[in-house]
Motif scaffolding. Structure first.
Motif, PDB file in Angstrom:
ATOM      1  N   LYS A  54      37.235  69.335  18.898  1.00 56.36           N
ATOM      2  CA  LYS A  54      37.486  69.297  20.340  1.00 56.36           C
ATOM      3  C   LYS A  54      37.003  67.961  20.897  1.00 56.36           C
ATOM      4  O   LYS A  54      36.093  67.345  20.359  1.00 56.36           O
ATOM      5  N   ALA A  55      37.611  67.530  21.977  1.00 57.04           N
ATOM      6  CA  ALA A  55      37.209  66.285  22.623  1.00 57.04           C
ATOM      7  C   ALA A  55      35.760  66.378  23.086  1.00 57.04           C
ATOM      8  O   ALA A  55      35.314  67.422  23.575  1.00 57.04           O
ATOM      9  N   LEU A  56      35.025  65.294  22.922  1.00 62.95           N
ATOM     10  CA  LEU A  56      33.615  65.249  23.314  1.00 62.95           C
ATOM     11  C   LEU A  56      33.419  64.830  24.766  1.00 62.95           C
ATOM     12  O   LEU A  56      32.312  64.863  25.281  1.00 62.95           O
ATOM     13  N   ALA A  57      34.485  64.390  25.410  1.00 68.00           N
ATOM     14  CA  ALA A  57      34.416  63.870  26.774  1.00 68.00           C
ATOM     15  C   ALA A  57      35.775  64.124  27.433  1.00 68.00           C
ATOM     16  O   ALA A  57      36.649  64.727  26.823  1.00 68.00           O
ATOM     17  N   PRO A  58      35.988  63.648  28.643  1.00 72.80           N
ATOM     18  CA  PRO A  58      37.270  63.877  29.312  1.00 72.80           C
ATOM     19  C   PRO A  58      38.376  62.940  28.800  1.00 72.80           C
ATOM     20  O   PRO A  58      38.664  61.907  29.392  1.00 72.80           O
ATOM     21  N   TYR A  59      38.938  63.280  27.655  1.00 68.63           N
ATOM     22  CA  TYR A  59      40.076  62.569  27.088  1.00 68.63           C
ATOM     23  C   TYR A  59      40.919  63.557  26.301  1.00 68.63           C
ATOM     24  O   TYR A  59      40.448  64.635  25.937  1.00 68.63           O
ATOM     25  N   SER A  60      42.143  63.191  26.019  1.00 69.41           N
ATOM     26  CA  SER A  60      43.035  64.020  25.210  1.00 69.41           C
ATOM     27  C   SER A  60      42.992  63.521  23.774  1.00 69.41           C
ATOM     28  O   SER A  60      43.062  62.311  23.537  1.00 69.41           O
ATOM     29  N   PRO A  61      42.892  64.427  22.811  1.00 68.77           N
ATOM     30  CA  PRO A  61      42.855  64.008  21.408  1.00 68.77           C
ATOM     31  C   PRO A  61      44.112  63.256  20.972  1.00 68.77           C
ATOM     32  O   PRO A  61      44.031  62.286  20.234  1.00 68.77           O
ATOM     33  N   ALA A  62      45.277  63.701  21.441  1.00 66.58           N
ATOM     34  CA  ALA A  62      46.534  63.038  21.096  1.00 66.58           C
ATOM     35  C   ALA A  62      47.482  63.119  22.285  1.00 66.58           C
ATOM     36  O   ALA A  62      47.592  64.162  22.924  1.00 66.58           O
ATOM     37  N   VAL A  63      48.163  62.012  22.552  1.00 67.72           N
ATOM     38  CA  VAL A  63      49.119  61.946  23.655  1.00 67.72           C
ATOM     39  C   VAL A  63      50.408  61.328  23.129  1.00 67.72           C
ATOM     40  O   VAL A  63      50.383  60.270  22.487  1.00 67.72           O
ATOM     41  N   LYS A  64      51.519  62.013  23.409  1.00 67.22           N
ATOM     42  CA  LYS A  64      52.827  61.484  23.032  1.00 67.22           C
ATOM     43  C   LYS A  64      53.554  61.047  24.287  1.00 67.22           C
ATOM     44  O   LYS A  64      53.582  61.764  25.282  1.00 67.22           O
ATOM     45  N   GLY A  65      54.146  59.872  24.237  1.00 63.61           N
ATOM     46  CA  GLY A  65      54.936  59.368  25.358  1.00 63.61           C
ATOM     47  C   GLY A  65      55.642  58.093  24.971  1.00 63.61           C
ATOM     48  O   GLY A  65      55.120  57.309  24.168  1.00 63.61           O
ATOM     49  N   GLY A  66      56.837  57.898  25.495  1.00 58.65           N
ATOM     50  CA  GLY A  66      57.568  56.673  25.231  1.00 58.65           C
ATOM     51  C   GLY A  66      57.869  56.436  23.770  1.00 58.65           C
ATOM     52  O   GLY A  66      57.930  55.294  23.326  1.00 58.65           O
ATOM     53  N   LEU A 107      55.942  57.126  21.255  1.00 57.40           N
ATOM     54  CA  LEU A 107      54.734  56.864  20.472  1.00 57.40           C
ATOM     55  C   LEU A 107      53.735  57.998  20.624  1.00 57.40           C
ATOM     56  O   LEU A 107      53.737  58.717  21.630  1.00 57.40           O
ATOM     57  N   ILE A 108      52.882  58.123  19.629  1.00 53.50           N
ATOM     58  CA  ILE A 108      51.773  59.078  19.663  1.00 53.50           C
ATOM     59  C   ILE A 108      50.486  58.265  19.594  1.00 53.50           C
ATOM     60  O   ILE A 108      50.310  57.450  18.682  1.00 53.50           O
ATOM     61  N   PHE A 109      49.602  58.484  20.551  1.00 49.44           N
ATOM     62  CA  PHE A 109      48.321  57.791  20.605  1.00 49.44           C
ATOM     63  C   PHE A 109      47.232  58.787  20.229  1.00 49.44           C
ATOM     64  O   PHE A 109      47.058  59.802  20.908  1.00 49.44           O
ATOM     65  N   ILE A 110      46.510  58.496  19.146  1.00 45.70           N
ATOM     66  CA  ILE A 110      45.432  59.364  18.682  1.00 45.70           C
ATOM     67  C   ILE A 110      44.106  58.745  19.102  1.00 45.70           C
ATOM     68  O   ILE A 110      43.788  57.608  18.728  1.00 45.70           O
ATOM     69  N   GLU A 163      50.013  65.184  12.825  1.00 42.51           N
ATOM     70  CA  GLU A 163      50.915  66.274  12.442  1.00 42.51           C
ATOM     71  C   GLU A 163      51.096  67.281  13.571  1.00 42.51           C
ATOM     72  O   GLU A 163      52.196  67.807  13.765  1.00 42.51           O
ATOM     73  N   ALA A 164      50.048  67.541  14.344  1.00 41.18           N
ATOM     74  CA  ALA A 164      50.168  68.461  15.482  1.00 41.18           C
ATOM     75  C   ALA A 164      51.171  67.934  16.502  1.00 41.18           C
ATOM     76  O   ALA A 164      51.844  68.708  17.187  1.00 41.18           O
ATOM     77  N   ALA A 165      51.273  66.610  16.591  1.00 40.93           N
ATOM     78  CA  ALA A 165      52.221  65.985  17.512  1.00 40.93           C
ATOM     79  C   ALA A 165      53.605  65.828  16.889  1.00 40.93           C
ATOM     80  O   ALA A 165      54.493  65.238  17.490  1.00 40.93           O
ATOM     81  N   GLY A 166      53.783  66.338  15.665  1.00 43.17           N
ATOM     82  CA  GLY A 166      55.094  66.360  15.036  1.00 43.17           C
ATOM     83  C   GLY A 166      55.429  65.156  14.177  1.00 43.17           C
ATOM     84  O   GLY A 166      56.587  64.951  13.831  1.00 43.17           O
ATOM     85  N   LEU A 223      54.565  56.520  15.392  1.00 44.70           N
ATOM     86  CA  LEU A 223      55.892  56.751  15.952  1.00 44.70           C
ATOM     87  C   LEU A 223      56.096  58.243  16.115  1.00 44.70           C
ATOM     88  O   LEU A 223      55.758  59.029  15.222  1.00 44.70           O
ATOM     89  N   ALA A 224      56.642  58.633  17.256  1.00 44.25           N
ATOM     90  CA  ALA A 224      56.983  60.035  17.482  1.00 44.25           C
ATOM     91  C   ALA A 224      58.348  60.289  16.856  1.00 44.25           C
ATOM     92  O   ALA A 224      59.187  59.387  16.809  1.00 44.25           O
ATOM     93  N   PRO A 225      58.581  61.496  16.373  1.00 42.45           N
ATOM     94  CA  PRO A 225      59.908  61.790  15.835  1.00 42.45           C
ATOM     95  C   PRO A 225      60.950  61.629  16.938  1.00 42.45           C
ATOM     96  O   PRO A 225      60.689  61.939  18.099  1.00 42.45           O
ATOM     97  N   GLU A 226      62.093  61.103  16.565  1.00 42.00           N
ATOM     98  CA  GLU A 226      63.158  60.907  17.552  1.00 42.00           C
ATOM     99  C   GLU A 226      63.733  62.245  17.965  1.00 42.00           C
ATOM    100  O   GLU A 226      63.869  63.163  17.166  1.00 42.00           O
TER     101      GLU A 226
END
Length: 142
Positions: free
Chosen positions: A17-29, A31-34, A68-71, A129-132
């Motif tokens: 779990k996140a230790l602070a106010p952030y998201s572990p993984a974010v997908k957008g545009g 791309l996936i940012f871990i 993998e959770a982000a696909g 890269l996020a799956p198309e």
């Protein structure tokens, strides 16, 4: 709006779990940012025992599970940033890292830093890269 344009947040039972106010993984545009992953055991949110090698493997496993959770997969990781408590661990990092990124590894930077959360030995963040999308329907990227 195509689903690749939407910001989506991902977590995993197989990652801490996140230790602070952030998201572990974010997908957008497309791309996936871990977010930076420490060698935390997902069950306890505590650093694994065993020193640098154990923390490094756990951090990479956490990163893999979030990708993998982000696909996506580790093969789709395009950039990794590694923060080391001690730059003298660089060779050990490379040895373990090569087990996870076996062919065409991503671009990477590695830095020694003054300190890491929980007094960790290593923290690893990535962009993949996020799956198309197969189409522009809202449910195709779930």
């Amino acid at each position: 709006m195509c689903c690749s344009d939407e910001k989506r947040i991902y977590t995993s039972e197989k990652a801490p779990k996140a230790l602070a106010p952030y998201s572990p993984a974010v997908k957008g545009g497309g791309l996936i940012f871990i977010s930076g992953q420490l060698g935390l055991d997902p069950a306890t949110n505590q650093l694994v025992e065993g020193g640098f090698e154990a923390e490094c493997r756990q951090a990479l496993n956490n990163l893999k599970n979030l990708v993998e959770a982000a696909g996506s997969t580790l093969d789709q990781v395009v950039k990794v940033t590694v923060f080391l408590k001690d730059i003298n661990d660089f060779a050990r990092l490379n040895s373990i890292y090569a087990e996870y990124f076996t062919v065409n590894p991503p671009a990477r930077s590695a830095f020694q830093v003054a300190a890491l959360p929980k007094n960790a030995a290593i923290e690893i963040e990535a962009i993949a890269l996020a799956p198309e999308c197969c189409c522009c329907h809202q449910d195709c990227c779930d």
